[in-house]
Design a protein around this motif. Structure first.
Motif, PDB file in Angstrom:
ATOM      1  N   ILE A  74       0.837  -1.207   0.000  1.00 49.04           N
ATOM      2  CA  ILE A  74       0.000   0.000   0.000  1.00 49.04           C
ATOM      3  C   ILE A  74       0.869   1.253   0.000  1.00 49.04           C
ATOM      4  O   ILE A  74       0.636   2.179  -0.778  1.00 49.04           O
ATOM      5  N   HIS A  75       1.897   1.270   0.855  1.00 47.96           N
ATOM      6  CA  HIS A  75       2.786   2.437   0.891  1.00 47.96           C
ATOM      7  C   HIS A  75       3.528   2.612  -0.434  1.00 47.96           C
ATOM      8  O   HIS A  75       3.715   3.734  -0.901  1.00 47.96           O
ATOM      9  N   LEU A  77       2.437   1.692  -3.415  1.00 48.12           N
ATOM     10  CA  LEU A  77       1.468   2.207  -4.388  1.00 48.12           C
ATOM     11  C   LEU A  77       1.186   3.689  -4.161  1.00 48.12           C
ATOM     12  O   LEU A  77       1.056   4.453  -5.127  1.00 48.12           O
ATOM     13  N   ARG A  78       1.094   4.094  -2.915  1.00 43.75           N
ATOM     14  CA  ARG A  78       0.878   5.524  -2.619  1.00 43.75           C
ATOM     15  C   ARG A  78       2.041   6.369  -3.153  1.00 43.75           C
ATOM     16  O   ARG A  78       1.839   7.443  -3.711  1.00 43.75           O
ATOM     17  N   ARG A  79       3.258   5.850  -2.983  1.00 45.40           N
ATOM     18  CA  ARG A  79       4.445   6.560  -3.479  1.00 45.40           C
ATOM     19  C   ARG A  79       4.397   6.664  -5.002  1.00 45.40           C
ATOM     20  O   ARG A  79       4.657   7.726  -5.579  1.00 45.40           O
ATOM     21  N   GLU A  80       4.032   5.562  -5.661  1.00 48.49           N
ATOM     22  CA  GLU A  80       3.935   5.574  -7.125  1.00 48.49           C
ATOM     23  C   GLU A  80       2.843   6.530  -7.604  1.00 48.49           C
ATOM     24  O   GLU A  80       3.038   7.253  -8.589  1.00 48.49           O
ATOM     25  N   LEU A  81       1.702   6.533  -6.932  1.00 49.05           N
ATOM     26  CA  LEU A  81       0.622   7.457  -7.308  1.00 49.05           C
ATOM     27  C   LEU A  81       1.034   8.908  -7.115  1.00 49.05           C
ATOM     28  O   LEU A  81       0.701   9.766  -7.937  1.00 49.05           O
ATOM     29  N   ARG A  82       1.763   9.184  -6.033  1.00 42.25           N
ATOM     30  CA  ARG A  82       2.253  10.545  -5.804  1.00 42.25           C
ATOM     31  C   ARG A  82       3.215  10.963  -6.919  1.00 42.25           C
ATOM     32  O   ARG A  82       3.129  12.076  -7.454  1.00 42.25           O
TER      33      ARG A  82
END
Length: 106
Positions: A74-75, A77-82
């Motif tokens: 999850i972390h 994916l959040r980094r990639e989305l950012r």
């Protein structure tokens, strides 16, 4: 950077034997120094999370690796989305609008 005993003093809910077990299991991955493991802020956050999971939620040891893996994903994916959002923001306005429009199509 903190040593093992400093971590135990900082995170008062963790015992030294638990911390060492978590490191052996690979649930916390401190850096190594000449004096032994040293823990950074992310390691301390992980120790606090493990205290929540193991002590407050009574999560069994067998489930901990699964939960940690999912949280790490999850972390990530959040980094990639950012990063993706930053790349989109760097585009000219017409490109940004086209991307947003394409994204919102069902």
């Amino acid at each position: 950077m903190l040593g093992e005993r400093d971590v135990v003093a900082t995170v008062q809910r963790v015992a030294l034997r638990d911390l060492r077990f978590w490191v052996r299991e690979g649930w916390v991955k401190p850096a190594e120094s000449e004096r032994g493991p040293v823990f950074d802020d992310l390691d301390i956050a992980r120790v606090r999370l493990l205290c929540d999971l193991r002590k407050d939620m009574s999560l069994p040891s067998e489930a901990v690796p699964v939960v940690l893996s999912l949280l790490d994903q999850i972390h990530g994916l959040r980094r990639e989305l950012r990063d993706l959002a930053g790349a989109v923001d760097a585009q000219p306005e017409d490109i940004r609008h086209a991307i947003i429009k394409a994204f919102r199509v069902d």
